[in-house]
Enzyme design. Structure first.
Site, PDB file in Angstrom:
ATOM      1  N   GLU A  99      37.707  11.553  15.462  1.00 15.99           N
ATOM      2  CA  GLU A  99      37.975  11.039  16.809  1.00 15.99           C
ATOM      3  C   GLU A  99      37.629   9.555  16.897  1.00 15.99           C
ATOM      4  O   GLU A  99      38.300   8.795  17.599  1.00 15.99           O
ATOM      5  CB  GLU A  99      37.207  11.848  17.866  1.00 15.99           C
ATOM      6  CG  GLU A  99      37.572  13.336  17.928  1.00 15.99           C
ATOM      7  CD  GLU A  99      39.076  13.594  18.100  1.00 15.99           C
ATOM      8  OE1 GLU A  99      39.759  12.739  18.683  1.00 15.99           O
ATOM      9  OE2 GLU A  99      39.554  14.650  17.636  1.00 15.99           O
TER      10      GLU A  99
ATOM     11  N   HIS B 287      40.610   7.530  15.864  1.00 11.80           N
ATOM     12  CA  HIS B 287      41.570   7.330  16.956  1.00 11.80           C
ATOM     13  C   HIS B 287      41.058   6.227  17.898  1.00 11.80           C
ATOM     14  O   HIS B 287      41.814   5.392  18.378  1.00 11.80           O
ATOM     15  CB  HIS B 287      41.734   8.617  17.775  1.00 11.80           C
ATOM     16  CG  HIS B 287      42.570   9.675  17.112  1.00 11.80           C
ATOM     17  ND1 HIS B 287      43.832   9.429  16.625  1.00 11.80           N
ATOM     18  CD2 HIS B 287      42.332  11.000  16.871  1.00 11.80           C
ATOM     19  CE1 HIS B 287      44.340  10.549  16.118  1.00 11.80           C
ATOM     20  NE2 HIS B 287      43.445  11.511  16.241  1.00 11.80           N
TER      21      HIS B 287
ATOM     22  N   HIS C 299      41.624   2.827  16.542  1.00 12.38           N
ATOM     23  CA  HIS C 299      43.052   2.499  16.623  1.00 12.38           C
ATOM     24  C   HIS C 299      43.362   1.932  18.013  1.00 12.38           C
ATOM     25  O   HIS C 299      44.158   1.006  18.154  1.00 12.38           O
ATOM     26  CB  HIS C 299      43.860   3.771  16.360  1.00 12.38           C
ATOM     27  CG  HIS C 299      45.287   3.548  15.963  1.00 12.38           C
ATOM     28  ND1 HIS C 299      46.198   4.563  15.907  1.00 12.38           N
ATOM     29  CD2 HIS C 299      45.972   2.444  15.608  1.00 12.38           C
ATOM     30  CE1 HIS C 299      47.374   4.083  15.524  1.00 12.38           C
ATOM     31  NE2 HIS C 299      47.258   2.793  15.340  1.00 12.38           N
TER      32      HIS C 299
HETATM   33 ZN   LIG Z   1      43.599  13.565  15.657  1.00 16.07          ZN
END
Ligand SMILES: [Zn+2]
Length: 683
Positions: free
Chosen positions: A470, A473, A476
Site C-alpha cells: 500500500e 501505491h 505513486h
Molecule cells: Zn494494490
C-alpha cells in the site's frame, strides 16, 4: 441541525483537512452545491465563444470537478474509516448523483464538440508531451463511450448500461444469497479431526450465533470457513460435500447465474461491436498496456507454456507424497498442507516477534529514503478522524522552497467503524507546472494485528508485505509530478497500476532490507538465519500451481469474450470447465460451475471483465523491474532515482510501456517472474 454553507468545511479546500470539524450533516449540502458548481463550470466551457485554447477547454475540463472531488474523497474515506449511520446515509444519498454526473460527461454533445473543435486548432496540432496525450486520451475516451454514434446508437448504449447495472448487481446478489444458503452443522466432535483450534472456535461461534445448542460446529462457504475445511479436515466425505457446494454456488433455481452471465456477455459484446470493436476485450484493453485481447492472450499462453512442466512435476510430487495414484479436487489443498509442513517445518507465527509495527514502518521509511532521497517525518497536532491515526509529511530536500511533496494519514488497526482490508486512497491530487507546486495528500489503511496484553502490534510477514504494498501505491500518488490532474499519480492503466505497489513487496524478502527493520521486539535480535531460510524456501512451495490457477482464470476470462459462441460451444459452464481443467491439479467434477460465482469478473458493469490477466501482467513488471535493483544493490540510489524519475513521478503522462522502457532500457522479460517463483526451466 442545519449548517450554513459558509461554515461547511467540505466547501473550502484545505491542505490540512479539518477532520475534527466535518460532520455527516455537511455532506449533502456540500455535494449538492459543488455538483451545481461543476455543472456551471461545464456550461462555461461549452458556451465559451472565444477561440478554443488548451487553457479555456482542456485545462478547465481537467479542473472541472476538483472541488467536488475533494468533498467526495473526504466523505468516502470517512465512511470507510469512521462510519456512523448518518454518514453512511449521507454517502449513499450523494453517490448516485455524483456517478450520474460523471457518466453523463462523455455523452455531453456540447462538450464533445468543444473538445473536437479545439483538436482542430493549430495550437492543438502543435501540442507535445503530457498535453498532447491528454487531448488524445480525452478524445479516445469520448469515442469509447459512444460520442461518435448517432442518436439511436447513443440511446442503445444508455439502455445497455442500465441493463448491465441491473444484471451485474443481480449477479453479486445471487452469489451472496446462494453462499449464505449453505450451512453444514456437525454435532459429533470426532468428525472435526484434523481441524485446528482456531477453525473450531470459529465454527462454534458461528453455531452459537445461530442459536444452535452446544455441542455444535457450523461451517459455511465463507472464505475462512471453507478454506479451513478444505485444508485441514481429515474426513474426505465432508471435504467433498463442502467443495461441491462451493464450486456450484449460484448455479441452481432462484439463484441461478447462468442466464445472467449469458446476458452480461451478450451485452458486453453488443456494446463492443456497436462501438466498432471485435469484442469486449479489445474495447476495454485498448487503453491498457496490453492494448488488445490478442496480445493479452499471447502473454498468458506464453506463461502457461513455461509453467506447465513445473506444474506437472509438483502434481506428481504431491501424489507421491500422498501415496495415491489419483487425487480428487477436494484432496489437493489437504495433502499440500501436509506436504508443506513435512518439507519446511516452518511456522509463520515464529516471525511475528521480529515484526513490531513501529519498527517495520520506520524501516520502510528508511528504505525509501535510501532509494529515492525522500524524508518521511511524523507530524503531531494535526486533526485526524481517530486518535490512532498518524500523520506524516514526505519531503525532498533537494527541492529548495518546495520540499513538501505530499502528506499522508496512516490508520493501521481494525475498529468497528472501519471497513476490512487494506488500501491506499487519494485525498488531494496536487501537481506541478511552471507556475505552481501543490503537494498531494493521501491515506493508507490496514486492519493489522493490534497490540494486545501490553505487547506491541506484532505482524505476520503477509501483513508486512501489505504495508509495503500500500505504501508503494502511496508513493505513486505522492511523488507524482504531472501537470494534468487526470493523468497524475495512480490514474494509470489497470495492468500498470500494481507495479509501484508490488515492487515494494520485494524488499520484505531481502536479508539486507529485513535487517533494517525486523528486530525482535524484546531482545532487538535479527531474524535467525535458519528461520530466514525456511521463510524463503516456503515462499515458492507449489508456485506453479498458484500460477496456473491464476492463468486459468485469466485465460477463461478472455476466451469468454473472444472465443465463446453459444451456438458452437454449447453450455457456458461446460465450456469454462474444459478450459479450467487444463489448470487444475485434479480432475474436476462433471458439474463444475465456478464461473457462476466469479464476482470479480461479473459483479460490476465496469469491473474486472477481460482484465483478470492484469494480475500476472503487473507481476511480470514488478519481478523484472526489481532485478535492476538487485543487480545494483537493493538500496541503490542510482536505480532508485531512475525508478522515481520514470515511473513514480510520471503517472500516466506517457505510454506506460514507454515509461517502463525508459526505466529498464528494454521491454519486460517474463523470465524474471519465473525465476523469482522458482519456475525457470532446467531448475
Ligand atoms: Zn494494490
Amino acid at each position: 441541525m442545519t449548517f450554513a454553507t459558509a461554515a461547511n468545511p467540505l466547501l473550502e479546500k484545505q491542505f490540512q483537512i479539518p477532520f475534527d470539524q466535518i460532520r455527516a450533516g455537511h455532506v449533502e449540502p456540500a455535494v449538492d452545491k459543488l455538483l451545481g458548481e461543476a455543472r456551471e463550470r461545464l456550461d462555461q466551457v461549452t458556451s465559451d465563444a472565444a477561440p478554443r485554447t488548451f487553457a479555456n477547454t482542456m485545462e478547465r475540463l481537467d479542473r472541472l470537478t476538483e472541488r467536488l472531488e475533494y468533498a467526495m474523497h473526504i466523505t468516502r474515506n470517512l465512511e470507510a474509516t469512521a462510519t456512523t449511520p448518518e454518514l453512511r446515509a449521507a454517502n449513499n444519498a450523494v453517490q448516485p448523483k455524483v456517478s450520474e454526473f460523471y457518466s453523463s460527461l462523455p455523452l455531453n454533445e456540447a462538450l464533445w464538440r468543444a473538445v473536437q473543435s479545439y483538436s482542430l486548432t493549430e495550437e492543438a496540432k502543435a501540442l507535445t508531451g503530457v498535453r498532447k496525450r491528454f487531448l488524445e486520451k480525452t478524445i479516445d475516451n469520448f469515442r469509447r463511450h459512444g460520442a461518435e454514434l448517432d442518436a439511436a446508437g447513443k440511446q442503445r448504449i444508455a439502455e445497455m448500461d442500465v441493463e448491465l447495472t441491473r444484471l451485474t448487481l443481480r449477479f453479486s446478489e445471487n452469489v451472496l444469497d446462494s453462499t449464505n444458503q449453505f450451512e453444514l452443522v456437525i454435532t459429533d466432535e470426532s468428525k472435526l479431526a484434523g481441524l485446528p483450534e482456531s477453525a473450531r472456535a470459529m465454527a462454534r461461534a458461528s453455531a452459537a450465533s445461530k442459536g444452535l445448542e452446544a455441542p455444535a460446529w457450523r461451517f459455511t462457504l465463507q472464505g475462512p470457513s471453507y478454506l479451513a475445511v478444505l485444508t485441514y479436515l481429515d474426513d474426505a466425505t465432508i471435504r467433498r460435500q463442502v467443495y461441491e457446494a462451493f464450486v456450484n454456488r449460484a448455479t441452481e433455481e432462484k439463484y441461478d447465474n447462468l442466464p445472467v452471465l449469458q446476458r452480461i456477455l451478450e451485452l458486453w459484446r453488443e456494446k463492443a461491436n456497436l462501438l466498432g470493436y471485435r469484442d469486449f476485450a479489445d474495447l476495454v484493453l485498448e487503453d491498457r498496456m496490453a492494448h488488445s485481447g490478442a496480445r493479452a492472450q499471447e502473454f498468458l499462453a506464453d506463461l502457461e507454456q513455461k509453467t506447465r512442466a513445473h506444474f506437472e512435476r509438483e502434481n506428481a510430487e504431491l501424489k507421491a507424497f500422498a501415496g495415491k495414484t489419483d487425487l480428487q479436487p477436494w484432496d489437493t489443498a489437504y495433502y499440500a498442507e501436509k506436504q508443506r509442513a513435512a518439507l519446511y517445518d516452518f511456522d509463520e507465527e515464529a516471525l511475528r516477534p521480529y515484526f513490531p509495527l513501529h519498527s517495520v514502518v520506520n524501516g520502510m521509511f528508511d528504505i525509501v529514503q535510501r532509494l529515492y532521497g525522500i524524508r518521511v517525518v511524523e507530524k503531531t497536532g494535526v486533526p485526524v478522524w481517530d486518535p490512532e491515526v498518524k500523520y506524516y509529511e514526505i519531503h525532498d530536500d533537494r527541492l529548495a522552497g518546495a520540499s513538501l511533496l505530499g502528506a499522508f494519514y496512516a490508520d493501521w488497526y481494525p475498529r468497528e467503524n472501519k471497513r476490512s482490508g487494506a488500501w491506499m486512497d487519494v485525498l488531494i491530487t496536487g501537481g506541478v507546472s511552471a507556475e505552481r507546486h501543490e503537494p498531494h495528500a493521501a491515506m493508507i489503511c490496514g486492519n493489522l494485528t493490534p497490540p494486545v496484553d501490553g505487547h506491541p502490534s506484532l505482524l505476520t510477514h503477509r501483513e508486512v508485505q501489505t504495508i509495503f504494498h500500500e505504501f508503494g501505491h502511496l508513493l505513486h500518488h505522492c511523488l507524482s509530478r504531472v501537470e494534468v490532474r487526470g493523468l497524475a499519480g495512480v490514474n494509470v492503466a489497470w495492468d500498470f497500476v500494481e507495479l509501484p505497489s508490488q515492487i515494494m513487496e520485494n524488499w520484505t524478502w531481502e536479508r539486507e532490507a529485513l535487517d533494517l527493520f525486523a528486530h525482535h521486539y524484546q531482545t532487538g535480535a535479527l531474524i535467525p538465519q535458519d528461520l530466514f531460510e525456511k521463510m524463503r524456501a516456503a515462499r515458492n512451495f507449489r508456485a506453479a500451481n498458484a500460477q496456473m490457477r491464476q492463468l486459468g482464470f485469466a485465460i477463461a476470462d478472455l476466451a469468454l469474450h473472444r472465443e465463446y459462441s453459444r451456438e458452437r460451444d454449447g453450455d457456458l459452464l461446460t465450456y469454462v470447465r474444459a478450459i479450467l481443467q487444463r489448470f487444475s491439479p485434479a480432475r474436476l467434477p462433471e458439474r463444475y460451475g465456478m464461473i457462476a460465482s466469479f464476482t470479480h469478473l461479473f459483479a460490476s458493469p465496469v469491473g474486472y471483465g477481460a482484465g483478470y490477466y492484469s494480475y500476472k501482467w503487473s507481476e511480470v513488471l514488478d519481478a523484472d523491474a526489481f532485478t535492476r535493483f538487485r543487480a545494483s544493490g537493493v538500496f541503490s540510489r542510482d536505480v532508485g532515482s531512475r525508478f522515481r524519475e520514470n515511473i513514480l513521478s510520471r503517472g500516466d503522462s506517457e505510454d506506460p510501456a514507454e515509461l517502463y522502457r525508459k526505466f529498464m532500457g528494454r521491454d519486460p522479460d517474463p523470465n524474471a517472474l519465473l525465476e523469482r517463483s522458482g519456475l525457470l526451466a532446467g531448475r
